[in-house]
Write an enzyme that holds these catalytic residues in place. Structure first.
Site, mmCIF file in Angstrom:
data_model
loop_
_atom_site.group_PDB
_atom_site.id
_atom_site.type_symbol
_atom_site.label_atom_id
_atom_site.label_comp_id
_atom_site.label_asym_id
_atom_site.label_seq_id
_atom_site.Cartn_x
_atom_site.Cartn_y
_atom_site.Cartn_z
ATOM 1 N N ASP A 67 0.840 -1.196 0.000
ATOM 2 C CA ASP A 67 0.000 0.000 0.000
ATOM 3 C C ASP A 67 0.874 1.245 0.000
ATOM 4 O O ASP A 67 1.841 1.340 0.777
ATOM 5 C CB ASP A 67 -0.914 0.012 1.229
ATOM 6 C CG ASP A 67 -2.042 -1.004 1.124
ATOM 7 O OD1 ASP A 67 -2.383 -1.406 -0.006
ATOM 8 O OD2 ASP A 67 -2.593 -1.392 2.174
ATOM 9 N N TYR A 160 0.924 22.225 -13.017
ATOM 10 C CA TYR A 160 1.500 20.905 -13.291
ATOM 11 C C TYR A 160 2.964 21.027 -13.694
ATOM 12 O O TYR A 160 3.833 20.306 -13.187
ATOM 13 C CB TYR A 160 0.701 20.217 -14.405
ATOM 14 C CG TYR A 160 1.323 18.930 -14.895
ATOM 15 C CD1 TYR A 160 1.156 17.746 -14.186
ATOM 16 C CD2 TYR A 160 2.079 18.905 -16.076
ATOM 17 C CE1 TYR A 160 1.732 16.560 -14.632
ATOM 18 C CE2 TYR A 160 2.656 17.724 -16.528
ATOM 19 C CZ TYR A 160 2.479 16.562 -15.805
ATOM 20 O OH TYR A 160 3.053 15.397 -16.246
ATOM 21 N N LYS A 164 6.588 19.362 -12.014
ATOM 22 C CA LYS A 164 7.539 18.524 -12.745
ATOM 23 C C LYS A 164 8.914 19.178 -12.813
ATOM 24 O O LYS A 164 9.940 18.481 -12.829
ATOM 25 C CB LYS A 164 7.003 18.220 -14.145
ATOM 26 C CG LYS A 164 5.845 17.233 -14.150
ATOM 27 C CD LYS A 164 6.270 15.885 -13.558
ATOM 28 C CE LYS A 164 5.192 14.832 -13.679
ATOM 29 N NZ LYS A 164 5.638 13.516 -13.165
#
Length: 254
Positions: A67, A160, A164
């Site tokens: 998990d 976004y 990155k």
């Protein structure tokens, strides 16, 4: 022993265990030789069982699942400990992330913080832990999925892109820090890749398939490269864009 006698990994960890690109990279490695695959997957991810079956069909000698909640950074040490509990990890692929709606992200504080937490903070968290483990074992390969969007952040997807850019810088630096300990880090900067995550986005020039990225990742890792573009031509496109003055860059339809 870590890699086998001809350099094939015996254990591969995929953080983002249902990532289409990450699974494609694992499949490409398995074409060379069977290996144990460890999938670190978000609890409740509907793609979990399909990812396990995909790896089994691709020839994995074993598939283990742990998990992994990217936003729960306090749990990350235990996640990485569990992933390494069965022995050394030869290749670790960092391939989790969110894309989101570009226009919503810069106007929704909660979602902006969420994507920053997943794409950057969590990537740093697991990167530090992977570096610690691989430094101790004296070998290993980290493959970090960055993006061409982080090379020069654009107005069209700047939230976004900024996450990155941060991930990219961190893993390039991590590679420098780990070089002397026999650990290699490869940063991959793809443009648009045909996956479910990008299915709703208009296809851009130089878009590639996930299998192309996978082939590039495995080949570049074997050659000891630190940074590659997918496709390679994107490097030259971004080289030009990076040097365009901001007033002109602002007017470009990108």
């Amino acid at each position: 022993m870590v890699f086998d006698a001809v350099g094939n990994p015996q254990t591969i960890l995929l953080l983002g265990g249902t990532s289409e690109i990450g699974l494609a990279i694992c499949e490409r490695y398995l074409r060379n030789a069977s290996a144990r695959i460890v999938l670190a997957v978000m609890p409740g991810d509907p793609g979990r069982d399909a990812a396990v079956e995909q790896m089994r069909k691709a020839g994995a000698s074993a598939v283990d699942v742990v998990d992994f909640d990217a936003l729960d950074t306090e749990s990350h040490p235990a996640v990485i400990d569990q992933a390494f509990a069965g022995g050394d990890v030869d290749v670790a692929i960092v391939a989790f992330g969110l894309l989101g709606d570009a226009e919503e992200l810069w106007q929704n504080q909660r979602k902006a913080v969420q994507i920053a937490g997943v794409n950057y903070t969590a990537a740093v968290s697991v990167g530090v832990l992977l570096g610690e483990k691989m430094r101790a074992q004296g070998s290993g390969q980290i493959i970090a999925m960055s993006s061409a969007a982080g090379e020069r952040v654009r107005r069209s997807n700047f939230v976004y892109g900024s996450t990155k850019a941060g991930l990219d810088g961190f893993y390039l630096g991590l590679g420098e820090a780990l070089r002397e300990f026999g650990v290699r880090v490869l940063v991959i900067r793809p443009g648009q890749v045909r996956t479910r995550m990008s299915a709703h986005v208009k296809e851009a020039p130089l878009t590639v398939d996930k299998e192309y990225v996978a082939e590039l990742a495995v080949t570049a890792s074997a050659k000891g490269k630190e940074l590659v573009w997918a496709p390679g031509a994107f490097r030259y496109v971004m080289m030009v864009l990076r040097h365009i003055p901001r007033p002109i860059f602002r007017k470009l339809p990108i």
